[in-house]
Design a protein around this motif. Structure first.
Motif, mmCIF file in Angstrom:
data_model
loop_
_atom_site.group_PDB
_atom_site.id
_atom_site.type_symbol
_atom_site.label_atom_id
_atom_site.label_comp_id
_atom_site.label_asym_id
_atom_site.label_seq_id
_atom_site.Cartn_x
_atom_site.Cartn_y
_atom_site.Cartn_z
ATOM 1 N N GLY A 23 0.812 -1.207 0.000
ATOM 2 C CA GLY A 23 0.000 0.000 0.000
ATOM 3 C C GLY A 23 0.847 1.259 0.000
ATOM 4 N N ILE A 24 1.931 1.242 0.784
ATOM 5 C CA ILE A 24 2.845 2.392 0.794
ATOM 6 C C ILE A 24 3.525 2.551 -0.565
ATOM 7 C CG2 ILE A 24 4.951 3.287 1.831
ATOM 8 C CD1 ILE A 24 4.126 1.889 4.425
ATOM 9 N N LEU A 25 3.943 1.436 -1.148
ATOM 10 C CA LEU A 25 4.595 1.484 -2.457
ATOM 11 C C LEU A 25 3.645 1.999 -3.531
ATOM 12 C CD1 LEU A 25 7.272 0.792 -3.865
ATOM 13 C CD2 LEU A 25 6.379 -1.488 -4.305
ATOM 14 N N MET A 74 -6.282 -4.213 2.839
ATOM 15 C CA MET A 74 -5.229 -3.472 3.520
ATOM 16 C C MET A 74 -4.424 -2.632 2.527
ATOM 17 S SD MET A 74 -4.245 -3.229 6.735
ATOM 18 C CE MET A 74 -4.645 -4.795 7.494
ATOM 19 N N ILE A 75 -4.161 -3.173 1.334
ATOM 20 C CA ILE A 75 -3.426 -2.418 0.313
ATOM 21 C C ILE A 75 -4.191 -1.153 -0.065
ATOM 22 C CG2 ILE A 75 -2.678 -2.452 -2.097
ATOM 23 C CD1 ILE A 75 -1.982 -5.393 -1.742
ATOM 24 N N ARG A 76 -5.453 -1.297 -0.343
ATOM 25 C CA ARG A 76 -6.253 -0.150 -0.751
ATOM 26 C C ARG A 76 -6.418 0.848 0.393
ATOM 27 N NH1 ARG A 76 -11.496 -2.901 -3.336
ATOM 28 N NH2 ARG A 76 -11.978 -0.730 -3.851
ATOM 29 N N PHE A 77 -6.570 0.347 1.608
ATOM 30 C CA PHE A 77 -6.766 1.237 2.754
ATOM 31 C C PHE A 77 -5.488 2.029 3.042
ATOM 32 C CE2 PHE A 77 -6.837 2.209 7.285
ATOM 33 C CZ PHE A 77 -8.094 2.772 7.422
ATOM 34 N N ARG A 119 -3.014 2.645 0.984
ATOM 35 C CA ARG A 119 -2.760 3.544 -0.150
ATOM 36 C C ARG A 119 -3.589 4.819 -0.021
ATOM 37 N NH1 ARG A 119 -5.439 4.752 -4.751
ATOM 38 N NH2 ARG A 119 -4.197 5.414 -6.564
ATOM 39 N N ASP A 120 -4.868 4.685 0.261
ATOM 40 C CA ASP A 120 -5.724 5.862 0.400
ATOM 41 C C ASP A 120 -5.314 6.703 1.603
ATOM 42 O OD1 ASP A 120 -7.114 4.977 -1.803
ATOM 43 O OD2 ASP A 120 -8.743 4.060 -0.642
ATOM 44 N N ALA A 177 -0.206 7.836 8.791
ATOM 45 C CA ALA A 177 -1.048 7.037 7.900
ATOM 46 C C ALA A 177 -1.370 5.677 8.479
ATOM 47 C CB ALA A 177 -0.364 6.871 6.539
ATOM 48 N N LEU A 178 -0.494 5.149 9.342
ATOM 49 C CA LEU A 178 -0.710 3.809 9.885
ATOM 50 C C LEU A 178 -1.595 3.797 11.123
ATOM 51 C CD1 LEU A 178 2.765 2.064 9.516
ATOM 52 C CD2 LEU A 178 0.774 1.937 8.037
#
Length: 338
Positions: free
Chosen positions: A118-120, A220-223, A225-226, A259-260
């Motif tokens: 997600g960060i990437l 989790m990736i989408r969350f 990232r947003d 963000a986390l």
């Protein structure tokens, strides 16, 4: 903060109270004799029936019956299973660790993969890497879990023969039950084939974990990232960039920590989804957990087991969500303010 904790504890008690009332009402909503639904006994003679009626207070108003029901639950008397005529609480403690173990590893895997990806994807959202990660997450989110599980079984088990298609441990190994968690029991045991059994248990755990972790990983990736893109537009990020910090420094010192914070709450939400998805996963992979046990109870019309499974799963999900909500408030000053 104390007021917030008291409010959350009051909310937890209210929800558990509503759950207990619903579980009690199932004894009357299920088909058959309410006395059998509460006790789990298949055959009750006249003498035993009179004793149970007095014990369960079925000759009294519903309020008195409900209080007697709560007393039995708190004392550990959850009735008997229609199928095995064994105490339900004993059966639940035998199958619950398998589900918790599978869910914990799936949640850990989704966190380890979802947060970095997600960060990437948020570093350059319009770039090739960002679009590729978002596309893969969308595909994984849309996959039917039963189809994905069968596909992995056909490829890794049937075609390649690398991984077993079901079970928790091979029949060649016998590990004494200490905690109910297979990997921990193997490490605590002193059997001569400990390393071989551990490797075999990991092979059995691989496919169910991959299947169960697919959905929460994509979420989790989408969350993340947003959340990163939202933080990236804040004024303090622009100020840090204006001071001359490079992208990595801004990401680590300012962006990542803020963000986390919402991820803590997301872990609780994903745990709820994992418990639900684990039921289907356990059936496909013959995993001896509470999800498979509950589905077997539904097929067998084992009403006391359905009632007990509903209470234990719902209580677990509600408690985990409440704990993650409290942790999120402890670590997030803005949440404490509002």
């Amino acid at each position: 903060m104390i007021v917030f904790l008291l409010r959350r504890l009051f909310l937890l008690g209210t929800v558990l109270f509503g759950l207990s009332v619903f579980a009690f009402s199932l004894g009357y909503l299920f088909p058959g004799d309410p006395l059998q639904n509460f006790s789990g006994m298949r055959y009750i003679d006249s003498t035993l029936r009179e004793q149970l009626i007095l014990q369960y207070r079925l000759d009294q108003p519903y309020s008195a019956q409900y209080l007697a029901f709560l007393g039995r639950i708190l004392q550990g008397d959850w009735g008997l299973s229609f199928a095995s005529q064994q105490p339900l609480l004993k059966e639940i403690w035998q199958v619950l660790p398998a589900t918790l173990e599978l869910t914990a590893y799936a949640l850990l895997l989704s966190f380890m993969l979802g947060v970095p990806l997600g960060i990437l994807a948020a570093i350059k959202p319009e770039g090739t890497i960002g679009k590729s990660i978002s596309g893969i997450a969308l595909v994984g989110y849309s996959l039917p879990i039963f189809w994905w599980a069968l596909l992995l079984i056909m490829f890794f088990s049937v075609t390649l023969g690398w991984l077993p298609s079901g079970g928790r441990l091979g029949v060649l190994y016998e590990v004494p039950t200490i905690t109910g968690f297979m990997l921990l029991d193997i490490l605590l045991s002193d059997v001569s084939y400990q390393h071989a059994a551990l490797w075999d248990a990991l092979r059995h755990l691989t496919l169910p974990t991959l299947v169960l972790a697919t959905y929460p990983t994509t979420v989790m990736i989408r969350f993340v990232r947003d959340a990163m893109l939202d933080v990236w537009e804040q004024n303090y990020i622009k100020t840090a960039k204006a001071k001359g910090l490079n992208r990595v420094q801004v990401l680590y010192r300012h962006g990542l920590r803020n963000a986390l914070l919402p991820v803590i709450r997301q872990i609780g939400l994903q745990f709820s989804a994992l418990i639900t998805l684990a039921m289907l996963t356990e059936v496909i992979f013959s995993w001896p957990g509470i999800g498979r046990w509950l589905i077997d109870s539904i097929y067998q019309r084992n009403f006391p087991a359905i009632q007990a499974g509903l209470m234990i799963i719902s209580t677990l999900v509600i408690t985990i969500n409440m704990l993650t909500e409290i942790l999120h408030t402890l670590f997030n000053p803005l949440a404490r303010k509002y």
